[in-house]
Design an enzyme around this catalytic site. Structure first.
Site, PDB file in Angstrom:
ATOM      1  N   ARG A 132       0.870  -1.190   0.000  1.00 29.88           N
ATOM      2  CA  ARG A 132       0.000   0.000   0.000  1.00 29.88           C
ATOM      3  C   ARG A 132       0.900   1.230   0.000  1.00 29.88           C
ATOM      4  NH1 ARG A 132      -0.482  -0.164   6.140  1.00 29.88           N
ATOM      5  NH2 ARG A 132       1.608  -0.932   6.471  1.00 29.88           N
ATOM      6  N   ASN A 170      -4.136   7.373   3.900  1.00 28.88           N
ATOM      7  CA  ASN A 170      -3.572   6.795   5.114  1.00 28.88           C
ATOM      8  C   ASN A 170      -2.076   7.069   5.145  1.00 28.88           C
ATOM      9  OD1 ASN A 170      -4.101   5.079   7.492  1.00 28.88           O
ATOM     10  ND2 ASN A 170      -2.554   3.761   6.559  1.00 28.88           N
ATOM     11  N   GLU A 171      -1.665   7.783   6.168  1.00 27.99           N
ATOM     12  CA  GLU A 171      -0.229   8.024   6.400  1.00 27.99           C
ATOM     13  C   GLU A 171       0.505   8.471   5.132  1.00 27.99           C
ATOM     14  OE1 GLU A 171       1.269   4.474   8.275  1.00 27.99           O
ATOM     15  OE2 GLU A 171       0.600   5.133  10.236  1.00 27.99           O
ATOM     16  N   GLU A 327      -4.074   6.059  15.479  1.00 31.05           N
ATOM     17  CA  GLU A 327      -3.651   4.658  15.592  1.00 31.05           C
ATOM     18  C   GLU A 327      -2.562   4.539  16.644  1.00 31.05           C
ATOM     19  OE1 GLU A 327      -2.097   2.863  12.046  1.00 31.05           O
ATOM     20  OE2 GLU A 327      -3.594   3.802  10.761  1.00 31.05           O
ATOM     21  N   TRP A 335       6.038  -5.427  12.470  1.00 30.39           N
ATOM     22  CA  TRP A 335       6.973  -4.981  11.431  1.00 30.39           C
ATOM     23  C   TRP A 335       8.331  -4.560  11.966  1.00 30.39           C
ATOM     24  CZ3 TRP A 335       7.502   0.038  12.967  1.00 30.39           C
ATOM     25  CH2 TRP A 335       6.395   0.648  13.568  1.00 30.39           C
ATOM     26  N   GLU A 375      -0.588  -8.545   8.079  1.00 26.54           N
ATOM     27  CA  GLU A 375      -0.604  -8.038   9.452  1.00 26.54           C
ATOM     28  C   GLU A 375      -1.245  -9.006  10.437  1.00 26.54           C
ATOM     29  OE1 GLU A 375      -2.194  -4.077   8.728  1.00 26.54           O
ATOM     30  OE2 GLU A 375      -0.146  -3.317   8.687  1.00 26.54           O
ATOM     31  N   PHE A 377       0.056 -11.000  12.434  1.00 27.04           N
ATOM     32  CA  PHE A 377       0.730 -11.104  13.731  1.00 27.04           C
ATOM     33  C   PHE A 377       0.747  -9.766  14.468  1.00 27.04           C
ATOM     34  CE2 PHE A 377       2.989 -14.444  11.147  1.00 27.04           C
ATOM     35  CZ  PHE A 377       2.200 -15.485  11.643  1.00 27.04           C
ATOM     36  N   HIS A 378      -0.053  -8.824  14.001  1.00 28.28           N
ATOM     37  CA  HIS A 378      -0.149  -7.514  14.669  1.00 28.28           C
ATOM     38  C   HIS A 378      -1.218  -7.612  15.752  1.00 28.28           C
ATOM     39  CE1 HIS A 378      -0.584  -3.175  15.190  1.00 28.28           C
ATOM     40  NE2 HIS A 378       0.417  -2.987  14.347  1.00 28.28           N
TER      41      HIS A 378
END
Ligand code: GAL
Length: 703
Positions: A132, A170-171, A327, A335, A375, A377-378
């Site tokens: 992304r 986003n960001e 967030e 990450w 993601e 494992f986030h």
């Protein structure tokens, strides 16, 4: 140069009144929630989710951020069934929506149709689909597609009762800011034309007589691609400025497309101190409400201090007004090299730390953990372990605490100390061929911030040209680049009674990365009352000894209450840097007693007008740095009340003078502090002293 000049298209009919000064409409509660990505789940899970959101006290979720492929499955064919259903369900359950535009993740069809919209790296590699944030900000195809989907969303949902906030993209800037594609080169040339007006002016600003780089016209200018060796630093610096502005153009196009239909406030989530490539001073006024994403760097034991720094910077970008923590994570991210889980209580401590520093909304990435994709494992508010988990119990407890803290809303944080933060200066300093690879603007600012944090001093961050009235002390630990406006501003601050403390390798270049005529530190010479004949950087791992001068006892500096134990006679250890300084009015507060500048000034103070300007010509750490900062604070008349080790105390103040003390205990044992008031969570009346449990937080209405 104004950013206005850069925006090529204003969306048709951008006539509705923006909600500039407003806060998120709706409830007066502290906003609590997270990113919600229900596209990844069957509808029966959505029902469970909304029930759980209600259980936790969640009142705001961000949706649609990655939904472009669902909403526009083929170019120009829209299908809003999923979003209609979702917004309806959330609204029925009393959960408000921060509606995202999905433009950080264009669909596969977009890249197949417009392969040239992909960003190209400095060494010429076009990036592929699958992540992304992969688009050239200057691509007209990307801009058109992004504006179109933003427009469609706004037309459809402007009046939807669930939607209280718009979340563009986003960001911006993560992971790509600079793109070296053809559209970017063309846009860069236009940007340069606006900035310089003529090629002669550009040649002069860039110093193109060096290495015979003179341009005959703007069409000869390329992006500063990877070359045989170092390329023109002024070219690089302008490309960094341009790249940040190109993203800002993208934001403005989407924002204006939404504003043409909708009245809710519009934001985009910044990464205040963690995205180095976007000059957020130029963005802050463009959003209705500042919002920010922050993730701890788990490897750092002082990650909570860096969190505080990021929150203070965000509040400063917001001009002191309430802001949104868009967030953060409930526990580990996925990450970093080693993704360390948060300890019990750390989740609430992190959240309340943002609240303490001015956030009136605290959200997480994300509500429910993803089962698949990059993601999985986030951490999430609802982890894979489900409802019967520590994380969920801590989330529901946090919801309760935030509910009890509602009265904090719209109160402000006040600071009498500021640190200068300049993205432009950071970009310039980071270019190649500087006098020492050990110079780090980031490290200097962090060390100064940490020292102030440990002293319990609340800090604002300021642009060099910001209004500095109201601050007693301003630190500029790393300000390599300063333009005339900034330099004049700092000088006026001192003349009007302020105390300025400037770190080494500051004031070295102007806005074109050129050394102003005469000795260093250029535009800061007169303010600091000294000149630098030569830089004397230290060898790797070497240090030089510094001692306070004897006459210091008579200097107008009183010892700060904190660390009075620091012996004036104890030498300080300087690393990284030294200068060969000639005093021109300043007084040597400390001198080098060893090293390349031995016998010369190391720390100086110049009395100027009603104030004073300090210069610190090396890197100092730990107790040595604290001793220096304490002297500067004492000189500025800042009262320091140092909290017990591990305690973080911040005050929020209401319009009517009401005060709240927010205390976080980062230590492993309970801590006690002098306080009187009412604990908002328990209703307990505190008289004289309050105990904060190990790892815990307390929010007190001060009486
Ligand atoms: C943020 C991003 C989120 C999610 C998160 C994970 O940078 O905005 O979408 O990826 O990181 O930590």
């Amino acid at each position: 140069m104004s950013v206005d000049a850069l925006t090529p298209v204003a969306a048709e009919g951008a006539a509705l009144t923006p909600a500039r000064s407003g806060w998120i409409p709706g409830t007066s509660a502290i906003r609590f929630g997270g990113d919600y990505n229900p596209e990844q789940w069957p509808r029966e899970i959505w029902l469970e989710d909304v029930a759980l959101m209600k259980e936790a006290g969640i009142n705001l979720v961000s949706v649609g951020i990655f939904s472009w492929a669902l909403l526009e499955p083929r170019e120009g064919e829209y299908d809003f069934a999923f979003l209609d259903d979702l917004l309806g369900l959330l609204h029925e359950n009393g959960i408000d929506v921060d509606l995202g535009t999905p433009t950080a993740a264009p669909p596969a069809w977009f890249y197949r149709t417009y392969p040239d919209a992909r960003p190209v790296t400095r060494d010429g590699l076009p990036l592929g689909f699958g992540s992304r944030g992969i688009m050239s900000p200057s691509s007209s195809d990307y801009r058109r597609a992004a504006t179109a989907i933003a427009d469609r969303l706004a037309r459809r949902y402007a009046d939807h009762p669930a939607v209280v906030l718009w979340h563009v993209h986003n960001e911006y800037g993560a992971p790509v800011t600079e793109s070296y594609d053809d559209a970017s080169v063309a846009n860069f040339r236009r940007w340069l034309q606006t900035r310089y007006g003529s090629i002669a002016a550009l040649n002069a600003a860039w110093g193109t007589t060096f290495w015979g780089q003179i341009y005959a016209g703007f069409d000869e200018i390329d992006a500063p691609r990877q070359s045989a060796s170092v390329t023109n630093p002024a070219h690089r610096l302008d490309f960094a400025r341009f790249s940040s502005d190109a993203l800002l153009e993208c934001f403005r196009l989407e924002r204006d497309a939404i504003r043409a239909h909708a009245t809710q406030p519009i934001t985009t989530n910044f990464m205040a101190s963690t995205c180095p490539s976007v000059d957020l001073w130029r963005w802050a006024d463009e959003v209705d409400i500042v919002s920010n994403d922050h993730y701890l760097t788990a490897a750092r034991l002082d990650a909570h201090v860096m969190l505080a720094m990021d929150a203070d910077l965000t509040r400063s970008l917001a001009g002191g007004k309430p802001w949104i923590l868009m967030e953060h994570s409930t526990s580990a991210v996925n990450w970093q090299p080693r993704n360390i889980a948060k300890k019990p209580g750390e989740l609430a401590r992190n959240t309340v730390a943002h609240l303490a520093r001015g956030a009136d909304a605290v959200l997480f990435f994300q509500f429910r953990a993803s089962r698949f994709g990059a993601e999985k494992f986030h951490s999430a508010m609802l982890p894979h372990a489900g409802r019967d988990s520590r994380t969920w119990r801590e989330i529901t407890a946090l919801g309760g605490l935030l509910g009890a803290a509602e009265e904090l809303r719209d109160s402000r944080v006040r600071a009498e100390v500021a640190i200068v933060w300049s993205w432009e200066s950071f970009w310039a300093q980071d270019l190649e061929w500087r006098p020492s690879v050990d110079l780090s603007h980031r490290e200097r600012i962090e060390e100064t911030y940490r020292t102030l944090w440990e002293s319990g001093v609340t800090v604002d961050f300021v642009h060099p040209a910001a209004d500095l009235r109201g601050y007693r002390a301003v630190f500029a630990p790393a300000l390599y680049l300063i333009d005339e406006e900034g330099a004049d501003n700092l000088r006026a601050f001192v003349e009007n009674g302020g105390t300025l403390a400037v770190g080494s390798f500051s004031g070295i270049v102007d806005e074109n990365d050129a050394v102003p005529a005469g000795p260093h530190p250029g535009r800061l010479r007169d303010t600091l009352g000294l000149v630098i004949e030569e830089f004397l950087p230290l060898r790797e791992g070497h240090s030089a000894e510094v001692r306070w001068t004897a006459s210091d006892a008579a200097a107008p500096v009183t010892e700060a209450p904190r660390r009075a134990a620091h012996e004036d006679s104890a030498p300080l250890s300087a690393t990284v840097w030294a200068d060969d300084i000639v005093l021109q009015g300043a007084h040597a507060e400390a001198i080098f007693t060893t090293g390349p500048a031995s016998g010369g000034p190391a720390i100086t103070r110049n009395a100027l007008g009603a104030g004073s300007a300090w210069y610190i010509s090396a890197a100092f750490d730990g107790a040595d740095q604290s001793a220096i900062v304490d002297r500067v604070l004492a000189d500025a008349g800042v009262t320091v009340t140092t909290p017990a080790e591990g305690l973080e105390c911040v005050e929020r103040i209401g319009d009517d003078g009401a005060r709240w003390l927010i205390v976080l205990n980062h230590a492993e044992e309970p801590r006690e502090l002098a306080a009187a008031g009412v604990d908002l969570a328990t209703g307990e009346r505190v008289t004289g002293s309050a105990v904060v449990p190990a790892g815990g937080v307390r929010i007190l209405r001060v009486s």
